[in-house]
Design a protein around this motif. Structure first.
Motif, mmCIF file in Angstrom:
data_model
loop_
_atom_site.group_PDB
_atom_site.id
_atom_site.type_symbol
_atom_site.label_atom_id
_atom_site.label_comp_id
_atom_site.label_asym_id
_atom_site.label_seq_id
_atom_site.Cartn_x
_atom_site.Cartn_y
_atom_site.Cartn_z
ATOM 1 N N ILE A 178 0.825 -1.213 0.000
ATOM 2 C CA ILE A 178 0.000 0.000 0.000
ATOM 3 C C ILE A 178 0.862 1.268 0.000
ATOM 4 C CG2 ILE A 178 -0.246 0.227 2.510
ATOM 5 C CD1 ILE A 178 -2.992 0.850 -0.139
ATOM 6 N N THR A 179 2.130 1.151 0.392
ATOM 7 C CA THR A 179 3.027 2.315 0.419
ATOM 8 C C THR A 179 3.766 2.511 -0.905
ATOM 9 O OG1 THR A 179 4.975 1.118 1.228
ATOM 10 C CG2 THR A 179 3.422 1.943 2.892
ATOM 11 N N GLU A 188 -6.975 2.397 -4.409
ATOM 12 C CA GLU A 188 -8.404 2.600 -4.674
ATOM 13 C C GLU A 188 -9.245 1.640 -3.834
ATOM 14 O OE1 GLU A 188 -11.551 2.736 -8.434
ATOM 15 O OE2 GLU A 188 -9.702 1.562 -8.605
ATOM 16 N N VAL A 189 -8.802 0.395 -3.741
ATOM 17 C CA VAL A 189 -9.511 -0.597 -2.926
ATOM 18 C C VAL A 189 -9.582 -0.138 -1.474
ATOM 19 C CG1 VAL A 189 -9.351 -2.935 -1.960
ATOM 20 C CG2 VAL A 189 -9.029 -2.579 -4.410
ATOM 21 N N VAL A 190 -8.457 0.284 -0.926
ATOM 22 C CA VAL A 190 -8.409 0.708 0.483
ATOM 23 C C VAL A 190 -9.274 1.947 0.710
ATOM 24 C CG1 VAL A 190 -6.886 1.644 2.265
ATOM 25 C CG2 VAL A 190 -6.212 -0.396 1.001
ATOM 26 N N VAL A 210 7.710 1.125 1.916
ATOM 27 C CA VAL A 210 8.562 2.304 1.805
ATOM 28 C C VAL A 210 8.632 2.922 3.209
ATOM 29 C CG1 VAL A 210 8.710 4.605 0.779
ATOM 30 C CG2 VAL A 210 7.828 2.671 -0.587
ATOM 31 N N PRO A 211 9.791 3.260 3.740
ATOM 32 C CA PRO A 211 11.087 3.474 3.095
ATOM 33 C C PRO A 211 12.035 2.280 3.137
ATOM 34 C CG PRO A 211 11.167 4.352 5.307
ATOM 35 C CD PRO A 211 9.791 3.755 5.139
ATOM 36 N N ILE A 229 -2.685 3.864 5.139
ATOM 37 C CA ILE A 229 -4.132 3.622 5.134
ATOM 38 C C ILE A 229 -4.866 4.837 5.690
ATOM 39 C CG2 ILE A 229 -5.991 2.217 6.139
ATOM 40 C CD1 ILE A 229 -4.047 -0.170 6.049
ATOM 41 N N ALA A 230 -4.353 5.405 6.757
ATOM 42 C CA ALA A 230 -4.977 6.581 7.373
ATOM 43 C C ALA A 230 -5.064 7.741 6.387
ATOM 44 C CB ALA A 230 -4.198 7.000 8.618
#
Length: 260
Positions: A178-179, A188-190, A210-211, A229-230
């Protein structure tokens, strides 16, 4: 407190410093880890970890690339491991057409057998699916039971399919991908799927966020996943950690007393 819903601390990548890594979790806000078996040997190692560390729970199962090792005798052994007190799921199981190591029909056979084992024992399932979207969905629909919970580990498919899984009552496992800047589909899903249907996972030692992309991953990196996510959900990192903790406790049926 962060709940890592999917890790592989039995992996040889941790052989040199496993104890040191696991000992550092409390001070880094990691409270519970589910170590996931991916083979018979991995399941055996997972059981030992659950016995040694109070905060580690386990999943017992055979990954689709390893199903060639299964026969009736070994499957019977696997069933016996699934009834151990700290084994909280069957997994990871499923289909993998990317590596294509095992024949598709053999993968499907043992995927179904392990799904039915979970149903029989009343355990949730951890589903691995890579480049096998249609066949995975077809089998999960055929074997569907409202009483059997499932998480689609390392979710990588479309928003439309994610919505179908959520309608079935399933969860999506979200980790370091996700990163990644190019993970547009997953982002988009999240954004669109309710936070109440997401689980935080590392898949450590793989898929570091990442990182630290490209390096060995561990649960201490989940804060980066929660932050990503936030940002997508326009909420606080603390809210992501709190809700995914509740989700994972519910999914694995692990009570409030369990933590470091």
């Amino acid at each position: 407190m962060i709940f890592d819903s999917h890790a592989h601390y039995d992996d040889q990548a941790f052989d040199s410093d496993r104890e040191e890594v696991l000992a550092s979790f409390k001070e880094n806000g990691i409270g519970i880890v589910v170590n996931v078996g991916a083979s018979l040997k991995g399941t055996e190692k997972t059981i030992r970890l659950t016995e040694e560390y109070p905060f580690i729970y386990g999943a017992a199962g055979v990954h689709p690339t390893e199903v060639g090792e299964l026969n009736e005798e070994r499957f019977s052994w696997l069933r016996q491991q699934c009834i151990r007190e700290k084994i909280v799921a069957v997994g990871e199981i499923g289909l993998d057409y990317y590596w294509d190591k095992e024949h598709h029909d053999l993968q499907k056979k043992w995927f179904v057998r392990q799904l039915r084992l979970a149903k029989e024992l009343g355990l949730p399932v951890i589903v691995h699916s890579r480049e096998a979207a249609a066949d995975t969905m077809e089998i999960l629909r055929q074997e569907y039971s409202a009483q059997t919970k499932a998480v689609i580990h390392c979710y990588s498919y479309s928003l439309e399919m994610a919505r179908e899984y959520v309608k079935m009552g399933y969860y999506l496992g979200i980790g370091g991908v996700i990163t990644f800047p190019n993970a547009k589909k997953l982002k988009e899903v999240v954004q669109q799927i309710p936070l109440e249907r997401l689980l935080l996972e590392t898949d450590s030692p793989y898929l570091a966020p990442v990182p630290y992309r490209g390096k060995r991953n561990d649960s201490r990196n989940l804060s980066y996943v929660a932050e990503a996510i936030a940002a997508l959900k326009a909420c606080t990192t603390e809210e992501v950690i709190r809700i995914t903790l509740e989700n994972a406790r519910s999914f694995y049926a692990i009570g409030q007393e369990a933590a470091i």
